[in-house]
Design an enzyme around this catalytic site. Structure first.
Site, PDB file in Angstrom:
ATOM      1  N   LYS A   1      -0.096 -20.985   5.484  1.00  0.00           N
ATOM      2  CA  LYS A   1       1.196 -20.822   6.129  1.00  0.00           C
ATOM      3  C   LYS A   1       1.045 -21.272   7.567  1.00  0.00           C
ATOM      4  CE  LYS A   1       2.650 -17.906   8.438  1.00  0.00           C
ATOM      5  NZ  LYS A   1       2.977 -17.876   9.919  1.00  0.00           N
TER       6      LYS A   1
ATOM      7  N   THR B   1      -6.508 -22.786  11.393  1.00  0.00           N
ATOM      8  CA  THR B   1      -5.076 -23.032  11.334  1.00  0.00           C
ATOM      9  C   THR B   1      -4.396 -21.681  11.366  1.00  0.00           C
ATOM     10  OG1 THR B   1      -3.313 -24.055  10.087  1.00  0.00           O
ATOM     11  CG2 THR B   1      -5.063 -23.022   8.818  1.00  0.00           C
TER      12      THR B   1
ATOM     13  N   GLU C   1       8.444 -25.742  12.941  1.00  0.00           N
ATOM     14  CA  GLU C   1       9.689 -25.026  13.216  1.00  0.00           C
ATOM     15  C   GLU C   1      10.774 -25.980  13.718  1.00  0.00           C
ATOM     16  OE1 GLU C   1       8.128 -20.524  14.167  1.00  0.00           O
ATOM     17  OE2 GLU C   1       8.415 -21.898  15.841  1.00  0.00           O
TER      18      GLU C   1
ATOM     19  N   ASN D   1      12.689 -19.825  18.290  1.00  0.00           N
ATOM     20  CA  ASN D   1      11.767 -19.089  19.155  1.00  0.00           C
ATOM     21  C   ASN D   1      12.442 -18.347  20.293  1.00  0.00           C
ATOM     22  OD1 ASN D   1       8.847 -19.639  18.263  1.00  0.00           O
ATOM     23  ND2 ASN D   1       9.837 -21.626  18.092  1.00  0.00           N
TER      24      ASN D   1
END
Length: 404
Positions: free
Chosen positions: A175, A186, A273, A399
């Site tokens: 993920k 990661t 994102e 964010n």
């Protein structure tokens, strides 16, 4: 030589996985806790974030893997358990809850968390509800979905390969969507294999594969407090243990491992994102690999390059600018730049100077979902590829209110 197969993190013999909703975030209806389990103890290796602020699960996992042995992974989404009250205690309790479910030692459990930083993990809901989780040899997709936070799609791959006359399997899930600029790991990645391999060699090969995959991805330039990439090898394929790094079997294993890691790294970049485009940057003709890597990563990290890709603007000057502050040594007068996508290819810079190119064709090329920035130097034979994504309005939206 390897072949892509189905099965993800449970493609290898002896592995099962599952997920359940414990209620870590009361407002979320999705499964939030996953477990990966091997029927037998495994040789294990892992790499972690180099962020000096490290989440409690990393500290617990480091201690548990000192003997290079593990049998299970538990991972929760919705809370990072980083800089959080009772962090160490709750990470240990999470390991203990998994160990109790599986009837194994808590020292054989890898613990990972992802989500909001600075808030106490609701460990009680995990302890109370983990028993509702059911393990299955077909549970990879359930686990991949449960570990997602701002990810929009699960990320998974598996391959098969032959070692010592035995068919082996290696698969994984990961993920990662934001806070992606890994340094030795990661966001979260879990790999499994039924190939038998020495622990020290497994650690060395994992480090090498991570360097050539996850460490060449940048979504936003931020390195997480929780980055972890782990691998479990249970040996159930029945091959002789791979012990020599110079052996043909070690090379075969490594090729499969690197392929899996690169695929997962690309999936992370593509799902950045707010991202609308996957950016691949390849630097050719560099004096050495370190130089090529620094240049490719600088281009993928550049906010101005990423914004130009979002706008389908062939602003190649931003690429040379990013190369110039990378810290790598190169001659700007030798740089060629070309944009490529399924819509075609167009050269925009030759020997550090502008070419007369078709702006409409360039825009058409840059409007595709996958874009390659090819950079050629005249300094040597080294070549490195890095991955990133464009920078869109949605990144800021996601964010700007992440905690809520």
């Amino acid at each position: 030589m390897y072949e892509i197969i189905s099965g993800g993190v449970t493609a290898a013999q002896g592995f099962s996985a599952g997920a359940t909703r414990c209620g870590i975030k009361a407002s979320s209806p999705k499964d939030d806790t996953a477990v990966i389990f091997s029927e037998v103890p495994c040789t294990a290796a892992a790499v972690y974030t180099k962020n000096r602020v490290q989440a409690a699960p990393i500290q617990v996992t480091r201690a548990h893997l000192e003997n290079q042995t593990a049998q299970a992974v538990i991972v929760n989404s919705g809370n990072a358990n980083a800089c959080a009250p009772d962090g160490m205690e709750n990470a240990q309790r999470e390991a203990a809850a998994c160990a109790k479910l599986l009837n194994i030692s808590e020292q054989d459990v890898i613990v990972c968390s992802t989500g909001v930083i600075g808030q106490r993990l609701n460990i009680e809901c995990i302890e109370q509800n983990l028993h509702t989780l059911t393990l299955s040899p077909n549970g990879s997709d359930a686990a991949a979905n449960a570990i997602m936070t701002t990810d929009t799609v699960p990320k998974t791959i598996a391959v098969s390969f032959s070692v010592d006359g035995k068919t082996c399997h290696l698969g994984g899930i990961c993920k990662g969507s934001g806070m992606i600029h890994p340094n030795m790991g990661t966001m979260l990645c879990f790999l499994t294999t039924d190939c038998a391999i020495d622990g020290k060699l497994l650690q060395a090969l994992l480090l090498r594969a991570v360097q050539k995959s996850f460490n060449r991805v940048s979504v936003d330039g931020d390195t997480s407090t929780n980055d972890t990439c782990s691998i479990l090898a249970n040996g159930m394929a029945g091959n002789s243990v791979i012990e020599s790094a110079d052996s043909a079997d070690a090379q075969t294993f490594y090729e499969a491992l690197e392929a899996v890691c690169i695929s997962l790294a690309r999936q992370i970049a593509a799902d950045g994102e707010g991202a609308s485009r996957l950016i691949t940057c390849t630097v050719h003709g560099a004096a050495d690999e370190d130089t090529a890597e620094s240049l490719a990563k600088a281009v993928c990290k550049s906010s101005l390059v990423k914004a130009a890709m979002f706008g389908a603007d062939a602003n190649w000057g931003r690429i040379l600018c990013a190369m110039g502050y990378s810290g790598a040594s190169f001659d700007p007068e030798t740089v060629d730049v070309c944009f490529t996508s399924p819509a075609g290819s167009i050269a925009v810079c030759k020997a550090g100077r502008a070419l007369d190119f078709d702006e409409e064709l360039a825009k058409k090329i840059l409007l595709e979902k996958e874009i390659t920035i090819d950079i050629t130097l005249q300094a040597g034979t080294a070549s490195v590829t890095a991955w990133g994504c464009d920078l869109t309005y949605d990144y800021v939206k996601i964010n700007g209110d992440y905690r809520t």
